[in-house]
Motif scaffolding. Structure first.
Motif, PDB file in Angstrom:
ATOM      1  N   THR A 125       0.830  -1.207   0.000  1.00 22.47           N
ATOM      2  CA  THR A 125       0.000   0.000   0.000  1.00 22.47           C
ATOM      3  C   THR A 125       0.862   1.255   0.000  1.00 22.47           C
ATOM      4  N   ALA A 126       1.933   1.221   0.780  1.00 21.08           N
ATOM      5  CA  ALA A 126       2.775   2.410   0.922  1.00 21.08           C
ATOM      6  C   ALA A 126       3.783   2.574  -0.208  1.00 21.08           C
ATOM      7  N   CYS A 127       4.301   1.435  -0.716  1.00 20.76           N
ATOM      8  CA  CYS A 127       5.431   1.503  -1.655  1.00 20.76           C
ATOM      9  C   CYS A 127       5.146   0.899  -3.022  1.00 20.76           C
ATOM     10  N   GLY A 128       3.946   0.372  -3.217  1.00 19.05           N
ATOM     11  CA  GLY A 128       3.646  -0.292  -4.480  1.00 19.05           C
ATOM     12  C   GLY A 128       3.848  -1.788  -4.372  1.00 19.05           C
ATOM     13  N   LEU A 129       3.301  -2.515  -5.361  1.00 18.59           N
ATOM     14  CA  LEU A 129       3.346  -3.981  -5.313  1.00 18.59           C
ATOM     15  C   LEU A 129       4.760  -4.539  -5.416  1.00 18.59           C
ATOM     16  N   ARG A 130       5.633  -3.858  -6.125  1.00 12.24           N
ATOM     17  CA  ARG A 130       7.003  -4.319  -6.276  1.00 12.24           C
ATOM     18  C   ARG A 130       7.929  -3.121  -6.314  1.00 12.24           C
ATOM     19  N   PRO A 131       9.200  -3.275  -5.878  1.00 13.68           N
ATOM     20  CA  PRO A 131       9.856  -4.481  -5.383  1.00 13.68           C
ATOM     21  C   PRO A 131       9.959  -4.566  -3.862  1.00 13.68           C
ATOM     22  N   VAL A 132       9.566  -3.485  -3.140  1.00  9.05           N
ATOM     23  CA  VAL A 132       9.830  -3.418  -1.689  1.00  9.05           C
ATOM     24  C   VAL A 132       9.192  -4.568  -0.918  1.00  9.05           C
ATOM     25  N   PRO A 133       7.885  -4.893  -1.091  1.00  9.96           N
ATOM     26  CA  PRO A 133       7.304  -5.965  -0.275  1.00  9.96           C
ATOM     27  C   PRO A 133       8.017  -7.299  -0.444  1.00  9.96           C
ATOM     28  N   GLU A 134       8.422  -7.605  -1.672  1.00 11.13           N
ATOM     29  CA  GLU A 134       9.056  -8.898  -1.920  1.00 11.13           C
ATOM     30  C   GLU A 134      10.452  -8.995  -1.316  1.00 11.13           C
ATOM     31  N   LEU A 135      11.140  -7.864  -1.216  1.00  5.56           N
ATOM     32  CA  LEU A 135      12.534  -7.908  -0.770  1.00  5.56           C
ATOM     33  C   LEU A 135      12.683  -8.220   0.710  1.00  5.56           C
ATOM     34  N   ILE A 136      11.604  -8.099   1.502  1.00  5.48           N
ATOM     35  CA  ILE A 136      11.726  -8.551   2.903  1.00  5.48           C
ATOM     36  C   ILE A 136      11.936 -10.067   2.937  1.00  5.48           C
ATOM     37  N   GLY A 137      11.597 -10.749   1.825  1.00  9.46           N
ATOM     38  CA  GLY A 137      11.854 -12.174   1.747  1.00  9.46           C
ATOM     39  C   GLY A 137      13.327 -12.510   1.810  1.00  9.46           C
ATOM     40  N   ALA A 138      14.185 -11.565   1.402  1.00 13.00           N
ATOM     41  CA  ALA A 138      15.622 -11.814   1.484  1.00 13.00           C
ATOM     42  C   ALA A 138      16.063 -12.021   2.928  1.00 13.00           C
ATOM     43  N   VAL A 139      15.409 -11.316   3.848  1.00 19.62           N
ATOM     44  CA  VAL A 139      15.718 -11.494   5.275  1.00 19.62           C
ATOM     45  C   VAL A 139      15.343 -12.898   5.731  1.00 19.62           C
ATOM     46  N   PHE A 140      14.156 -13.366   5.291  1.00 19.21           N
ATOM     47  CA  PHE A 140      13.720 -14.703   5.675  1.00 19.21           C
ATOM     48  C   PHE A 140      14.654 -15.767   5.117  1.00 19.21           C
ATOM     49  N   VAL A 141      15.047 -15.607   3.856  1.00 22.98           N
ATOM     50  CA  VAL A 141      15.918 -16.598   3.235  1.00 22.98           C
ATOM     51  C   VAL A 141      17.275 -16.638   3.939  1.00 22.98           C
ATOM     52  N   ALA A 142      17.826 -15.470   4.237  1.00 26.47           N
ATOM     53  CA  ALA A 142      19.130 -15.422   4.913  1.00 26.47           C
ATOM     54  C   ALA A 142      19.048 -16.062   6.298  1.00 26.47           C
ATOM     55  N   ALA A 143      17.987 -15.756   7.033  1.00 28.48           N
ATOM     56  CA  ALA A 143      17.830 -16.327   8.375  1.00 28.48           C
ATOM     57  C   ALA A 143      17.620 -17.836   8.299  1.00 28.48           C
ATOM     58  N   GLY A 144      16.765 -18.276   7.349  1.00 28.10           N
ATOM     59  CA  GLY A 144      16.505 -19.707   7.227  1.00 28.10           C
ATOM     60  C   GLY A 144      17.744 -20.490   6.848  1.00 28.10           C
ATOM     61  N   LEU A 145      18.502 -19.969   5.882  1.00 22.62           N
ATOM     62  CA  LEU A 145      19.718 -20.662   5.456  1.00 22.62           C
ATOM     63  C   LEU A 145      20.745 -20.676   6.575  1.00 22.62           C
ATOM     64  N   GLY A 146      20.886 -19.556   7.273  1.00 23.26           N
ATOM     65  CA  GLY A 146      21.846 -19.509   8.375  1.00 23.26           C
ATOM     66  C   GLY A 146      21.516 -20.500   9.471  1.00 23.26           C
TER      67      GLY A 146
END
Length: 373
Positions: A125-146
């Motif tokens: 809603t605040a930043c548009g559909l892409r790319p900001v909402p999807e990039l929080i997934g990078a945090v999840f991936v890094a944490a999960g892999l670690g």
């Protein structure tokens, strides 16, 4: 894991979500067979490595075709990582504490799904559909892999359980995927009963996501009220799995499965019986469906683990999770076909009847093997 699923629920179109669900179901099935060749930790790490491109692909995919293709990766990621965390937790706690372990695992995952969907929706809603909402997934991936890299192997726990397990492998002793699929899907009564209950349980989730918003808006509710109804169901489902997981160890798995299916059937009945007061009908039905699902979810996983020989458990869980996740996609398809042909009311009545029938089958087929505390 739940965060990565929640990421695509808000901002990815439905066709991509269906691709994700089908891929996840098939990977669940394959994950059990892969444990015969690879260690659980190796599959867990592999799942997270597959997930590394996901947030970036969703953020910058140049066309819808790319987004659909990108949803294959999170399906593979979730099929491997979620299957392995379930197996590893069951390995670690042993037969006596499977209920709380599976309850906590499912509650953590699905609570994260909802929370991330909310956060990504606000960011969209605040930043548009892409790319900001999807990039929080990078945090999840890094944490999960670690975390996957530092988690310990559980092979010693499986070996100890096998050494203490007094029952021989039934039948031919085959641990292959095809034999395990046939055994879990049909030949073993208890595994069959749990698998069909898991399928119908998730079918209800897919059906309510499509039917309830239409049903209650048709009877005068606005978006905010429908959002409340839709939010109550997963909230109760997620949080409720923590106490119901403990309860499954205290009173057994079968009572929770049978009761949970009948409570869900009652939720559908309430949705229609009180439609002259649609908000009350929606809230009460959501509460019943949420509590019913919370009763069923951890008890079914624990029941599968109780009835599968330790050497076959990973394959049995993979088969169960395949049927369970197929139910979600099947619910959406069935809901659409029934609603088009017979209307929304008939669709809800069919769901109530199907869920009650599933409860009766679970009562008939599942035997209780867990020794209640």
């Amino acid at each position: 894991m739940g965060g990565l699923v929640g990421l695509e629920r808000t901002t990815v179109p439905l066709i991509g979500s269906h691709t994700f669900g089908l891929t996840k179901a098939l990977t669940n099935l394959a994950a059990g067979a892969l444990t015969a060749r690879f260690r659980r930790k190796q599959l867990l790490v592999t799942g997270w490595l597959i997930g590394v491109p996901v947030p970036f692909a969703l953020a910058w995919a140049p066309s819808w075709g790319w987004i659909v293709a990108a949803n294959v990766l999170p399906g593979l990621n979730q099929g491997l990582t979620w299957s392995m965390t379930v197996n590893m937790k069951i390995d670690l706690v042993g037969p006596a504490r499977r209920g709380p372990a599976t309850g906590l695992n499912e509650a953590a995952g699905y609570t994260s799904v909802g929370a991330t969907a909310l956060i990504s929706g606000c960011l969209a809603t605040a930043c548009g559909l892409r790319p900001v909402p999807e990039l929080i997934g990078a945090v999840f991936v890094a944490a999960g892999l670690g975390l996957a890299l530092v988690v310990r192997y559980t092979a010693a726990h499986v070996a100890l359980e096998l050494a203490r397990h007094t029952e021989p492998l039934p039948g031919t002793g085959s641990t292959g995927l095809s034999a395990a699929f046939a055994r879990t899907s049909w030949h073993d009564r208890s595994l069959r009963g749990a698998s069909q209950a898991g399928l119908v349980n998730n079918l209800n989730d897919g059906l309510t996501r499509g039917v309830f918003p239409l049903l209650f808006t048709e009877h005068g509710l606005g978006i905010a009220a429908v959002g409340l109804i839709k939010g109550l169901y997963p909230i109760l489902w997620c949080i409720g799995q923590i106490p119901t997981g403990h309860l499954a160890d205290r009173i057994g798995r079968k009572p929770l499965v049978v009761t949970g299916m009948f409570v869900q059937a009652g939720g559908f009945v309430l949705a229609l019986a009180l439609l002259d007061r649609p908000l009350l009908a929606g809230v009460l039905s959501a509460v019943a469906l949420g509590i019913g699902t919370a009763l069923v979810h951890p008890a079914l996983i624990a029941s599968i683990s109780d009835h599968a020989h330790p050497a076959r458990r990973a394959n049995a869980l993979g088969t169960y999770r395949f049927w369970r996740d197929i139910g979600y996609a099947g619910g959406a398809v069935i809901a659409g076909l029934l609603a088009d042909a017979f209307g929304l009311d008939a669709t809800v009545i069919t769901a109530a009847a199907l869920t009650a029938a599933s409860g009766l089958l679970a009562a008939r087929w599942i035997t209780e093997r867990h020794r209640a505390a």
